[in-house]
Design a protein around this motif. Structure first.
Motif, PDB file in Angstrom:
ATOM      1  N   GLU A 239      -4.588  11.303  14.819  1.00 22.30           N
ATOM      2  CA  GLU A 239      -4.144  10.930  13.477  1.00 22.30           C
ATOM      3  C   GLU A 239      -2.626  10.929  13.396  1.00 22.30           C
ATOM      4  N   ASN A 240      -2.110  10.132  12.459  1.00 24.29           N
ATOM      5  CA  ASN A 240      -0.700  10.205  12.128  1.00 24.29           C
ATOM      6  C   ASN A 240      -0.397  11.558  11.497  1.00 24.29           C
ATOM      7  N   MET A 241       0.877  11.889  11.379  1.00 24.33           N
ATOM      8  CA  MET A 241       1.268  13.184  10.845  1.00 24.33           C
ATOM      9  C   MET A 241       0.996  13.346   9.351  1.00 24.33           C
ATOM     10  N   ASP A 242       0.586  12.268   8.688  1.00 23.05           N
ATOM     11  CA  ASP A 242       0.178  12.392   7.292  1.00 23.05           C
ATOM     12  C   ASP A 242      -1.335  12.339   7.138  1.00 23.05           C
ATOM     13  N   GLY A 243      -2.054  12.376   8.279  1.00 23.73           N
ATOM     14  CA  GLY A 243      -3.507  12.397   8.246  1.00 23.73           C
ATOM     15  C   GLY A 243      -4.160  11.036   8.270  1.00 23.73           C
ATOM     16  N   VAL A 265     -10.406  22.094  14.271  1.00 24.68           N
ATOM     17  CA  VAL A 265      -9.095  22.751  14.189  1.00 24.68           C
ATOM     18  C   VAL A 265      -8.364  22.242  12.951  1.00 24.68           C
ATOM     19  N   PRO A 266      -8.076  23.123  11.980  1.00 27.73           N
ATOM     20  CA  PRO A 266      -7.401  22.682  10.748  1.00 27.73           C
ATOM     21  C   PRO A 266      -5.898  22.542  10.988  1.00 27.73           C
ATOM     22  N   VAL A 267      -5.333  21.484  10.447  1.00 30.23           N
ATOM     23  CA  VAL A 267      -3.879  21.303  10.519  1.00 30.23           C
ATOM     24  C   VAL A 267      -3.361  20.933   9.138  1.00 30.23           C
ATOM     25  N   THR A 268      -2.098  21.242   8.883  1.00 32.02           N
ATOM     26  CA  THR A 268      -1.469  20.892   7.619  1.00 32.02           C
ATOM     27  C   THR A 268      -0.577  19.681   7.860  1.00 32.02           C
ATOM     28  N   TYR A 269      -0.930  18.580   7.216  1.00 30.02           N
ATOM     29  CA  TYR A 269      -0.182  17.346   7.416  1.00 30.02           C
ATOM     30  C   TYR A 269       0.976  17.232   6.443  1.00 30.02           C
ATOM     31  N   GLN A 270       1.968  16.451   6.849  1.00 33.45           N
ATOM     32  CA  GLN A 270       3.140  16.215   6.024  1.00 33.45           C
ATOM     33  C   GLN A 270       2.861  15.056   5.080  1.00 33.45           C
ATOM     34  N   ASN A 271       3.317  15.153   3.844  1.00 32.48           N
ATOM     35  CA  ASN A 271       3.170  14.073   2.874  1.00 32.48           C
ATOM     36  C   ASN A 271       4.389  13.160   2.892  1.00 32.48           C
TER      37      ASN A 271
END
Length: 271
Positions: A239-243, A265-271
């Protein structure tokens, strides 16, 4: 299938694996010699092995699928780039020798990458590491690892659930920003940081030996298309860094930063 693809998906798989193995054999012949290293216009290294592998792959793909366009790294560097887009039905995406720096270091972590892209999505791919005698394949029927060239052993592979004792994070052996990686991982419990070369990083997640690969640096589509196909077939995601979903066939074939992972694996994406 359409657009000049064989109707038999099994025949397409076998043909693709055969082409990758032939290219890998040519690479290994040069690997044993005192090969010359040159620099391309973007300062990245290239050897005669890159060119020898491409000289096998392109005619092989043309014979296998005569009407399907091919985007290949060395041809693209020479200005030979077919007109494709995320709307194009099918095209091949090729890195004849991914991990040229690993090839030069002679650490074995280099691969032949060939992916089939359909409307921006990798639907079939092979990643072959000839020095390690490991071939990863991903397609509609799932992902598998074929080990040992002389006496092949085939194993179906899938991503694993998130380990309770901490995840294994893979990163580039020749590139990377440790501080940016630390910031991205945040509070995730990490058991091991494992360096790896070429598209093998995506394949390690696909076979359940690693869990997460944040790529916080420059890559091109041909660097990861085949590994993405293997990982997706094994149940993983890129995925891209914004999901947003990761697509292929962009005008310059340059990738944004991305994350490859097991879905658990949960990740926090940047908006």
């Amino acid at each position: 299938m359409t657009n000049g693809l064989p109707a038999n998906a099994h025949a397409l798989e076998n043909g693709l694996i055969e082409i990758a193995r032939k290219a890998g054999a040519a690479i290994m012949e040069i690997y044993k010699t005192d090969f010359e290293v040159r620099s391309k216009d973007d300062a990245s290294p290239v050897t005669e092995a890159d060119e020898a592998a491409e000289a096998i792959i392109l005619p092989g793909l043309h014979a296998l699928t005569p009407n399907v366009k091919i985007v290949s790294e060395e041809s693209a560097a020479a200005g030979d780039i077919p007109d494709v887009s995320t709307e194009t039905d099918f095209f091949w995406l090729v890195d004849p020798l991914d991990g040229t720096k690993e090839f030069i270091k002679r650490n074995g972590e280099f691969t032949v990458n060939i992916a089939l892209i359909a409307k921006g999505v990798p639907v079939m791919g092979v990643v072959y590491a000839p020095a390690l005698e490991k071939l990863y394949f991903g397609g509609p029927d799932g992902a598998k690892l074929i080990e040992n060239d002389t006496d092949p052993k085939t194993t179906a592979i899938t991503v694993r659930p998130m380990p309770k004792d901490g995840i294994v994070v893979v990163g580039s052996r020749s590139h990377g920003d440790p501080e940016a990686m630390k910031a991205f991982l945040g509070d995730l419990k990490v058991r091991e940081m494992r360096p790896a070369g070429s598209s093998l990083k995506l394949c390690l997640i696909a076979q359940g030996e690693a869990d997460l690969y944040p790529r916080l640096g420059r890559t091109m589509e041909w660097d990861i298309g085949a590994g993405h196909a293997v990982l997706a077939a094994a149940g993983g995601v890129v995925e891209n860094m914004d999901g947003r979903p990761f697509v292929y066939g962009k005008g310059d074939f340059a990738n944004p930063y991305f994350v490859a992972r097991s879905p658990s694996v949960p990740v926090t994406y940047q908006n």
